[in-house]
Design a protein around this motif. Structure first.
Motif, mmCIF file in Angstrom:
data_model
loop_
_atom_site.group_PDB
_atom_site.id
_atom_site.type_symbol
_atom_site.label_atom_id
_atom_site.label_comp_id
_atom_site.label_asym_id
_atom_site.label_seq_id
_atom_site.Cartn_x
_atom_site.Cartn_y
_atom_site.Cartn_z
ATOM 1 N N TYR A 46 -1.532 9.128 -3.835
ATOM 2 C CA TYR A 46 -1.126 8.967 -2.446
ATOM 3 C C TYR A 46 -2.089 7.973 -1.792
ATOM 4 C CZ TYR A 46 1.530 13.075 -3.632
ATOM 5 O OH TYR A 46 2.394 13.947 -4.249
ATOM 6 N N ARG A 47 -1.517 6.909 -1.213
ATOM 7 C CA ARG A 47 -2.352 5.832 -0.686
ATOM 8 C C ARG A 47 -2.048 5.563 0.778
ATOM 9 N NH1 ARG A 47 -2.481 0.850 -4.634
ATOM 10 N NH2 ARG A 47 -0.470 0.444 -3.679
ATOM 11 N N ALA A 48 -3.069 5.069 1.470
ATOM 12 C CA ALA A 48 -2.912 4.688 2.874
ATOM 13 C C ALA A 48 -3.804 3.491 3.155
ATOM 14 C CB ALA A 48 -3.288 5.853 3.788
ATOM 15 N N TYR A 49 -3.384 2.705 4.151
ATOM 16 C CA TYR A 49 -4.173 1.559 4.571
ATOM 17 C C TYR A 49 -5.187 2.014 5.615
ATOM 18 C CZ TYR A 49 -5.557 -3.036 6.104
ATOM 19 O OH TYR A 49 -6.294 -4.153 6.414
ATOM 20 N N VAL A 50 -6.456 1.717 5.373
ATOM 21 C CA VAL A 50 -7.526 2.052 6.309
ATOM 22 C C VAL A 50 -8.081 0.741 6.859
ATOM 23 C CG1 VAL A 50 -9.799 3.139 6.567
ATOM 24 C CG2 VAL A 50 -8.076 4.174 5.053
ATOM 25 N N CYS A 88 0.850 -1.197 0.000
ATOM 26 C CA CYS A 88 0.000 0.000 0.000
ATOM 27 C C CYS A 88 0.884 1.244 0.000
ATOM 28 C CB CYS A 88 -0.947 -0.020 1.199
ATOM 29 S SG CYS A 88 -2.234 1.239 1.058
ATOM 30 N N THR A 89 1.732 1.340 -1.024
ATOM 31 C CA THR A 89 2.621 2.495 -1.157
ATOM 32 C C THR A 89 2.050 3.451 -2.203
ATOM 33 O OG1 THR A 89 3.915 1.374 -2.850
ATOM 34 C CG2 THR A 89 4.642 1.102 -0.576
ATOM 35 N N ASN A 90 2.594 4.634 -2.259
ATOM 36 C CA ASN A 90 2.174 5.577 -3.293
ATOM 37 C C ASN A 90 2.479 5.008 -4.671
ATOM 38 O OD1 ASN A 90 1.454 7.311 -1.246
ATOM 39 N ND2 ASN A 90 3.294 8.568 -1.407
ATOM 40 N N CYS A 102 -6.468 -0.645 1.239
ATOM 41 C CA CYS A 102 -5.642 0.420 0.695
ATOM 42 C C CYS A 102 -6.516 1.390 -0.099
ATOM 43 C CB CYS A 102 -4.561 -0.193 -0.207
ATOM 44 S SG CYS A 102 -3.297 0.973 -0.680
ATOM 45 N N TYR A 125 -6.091 8.594 -1.193
ATOM 46 C CA TYR A 125 -6.706 9.727 -0.492
ATOM 47 C C TYR A 125 -6.423 11.062 -1.170
ATOM 48 C CZ TYR A 125 -2.077 10.318 1.628
ATOM 49 O OH TYR A 125 -0.740 10.502 1.831
#
Length: 168
Positions: free
Chosen positions: A144-148, A112-114, A153, A156
């Protein structure tokens, strides 16, 4: 000795030809662009807005339609370009249409990287309010990504930076 009406006509014809040759000449203008993707993006379309600096400072908007991003590369299938600026002190819109190109992922293939993508687009119909010119759009798109937790992933935000070269 040339009579005045003939001389006047010859001078008028020469001036008309000079203006036609000048109008037919085109120039290439380079803009450095940076901006953000609008939140309504899909896997087959992105809309972006931002600031342009260079030959024509101003704001820009693009709508890029392309194959699903699971294709490597994803081919650009259409879309539009617009640069809002001032020309000779007057508000003007330089417009064009995407007629080809690619969107290729260059990083962020796992985890879950950019993610980064290379966008290489070809423009046609370029000019003030459209025209017969052409152009190229070259930029780097970053998701731009993030784990929720419980979702996974997610993207955002997204940014884009690069250049556009316009010939008209």
């Amino acid at each position: 000795m040339i009579k005045r009406p003939a001389l006047s006509m010859a001078l008028a014809l020469g001036a008309t030809l000079l203006m036609a040759v000048s109008a037919a000449a085109s120039s290439t203008y380079t803009e450095w662009i940076h901006g953000s993707e609008l939140p309504n993006a899909t896997t087959t379309e992105g809309q972006f807005v931002g600031e342009a600096t260079g030959s024509f400072d101003g704001t820009w908007y693009i709508d890029v339609r392309h194959q699903d991003l699971s294709h490597h590369p994803a081919y650009i299938t259409g879309g539009s370009f617009q640069l809002d600026t001032f020309i000779n002190g007057w508000p003007s819109a330089i417009k064009g249409s995407f007629v080809g190109g690619t969107v290729s992922q260059t990083s962020g293939f796992s985890g879950c990287t950019n993610q980064r993508f290379s966008v290489q687009g070809m423009l046609a119909g370029v000019g003030v309010n459209g025209g017969t010119g052409s152009g190229t759009f070259r930029a780097t798109l970053t998701h731009y990504r993030a784990y929720v937790w419980f979702v996974g992933c997610v993207v955002y935000a997204a940014s884009v930076s690069g250049t556009v070269a316009l010939t008209f």
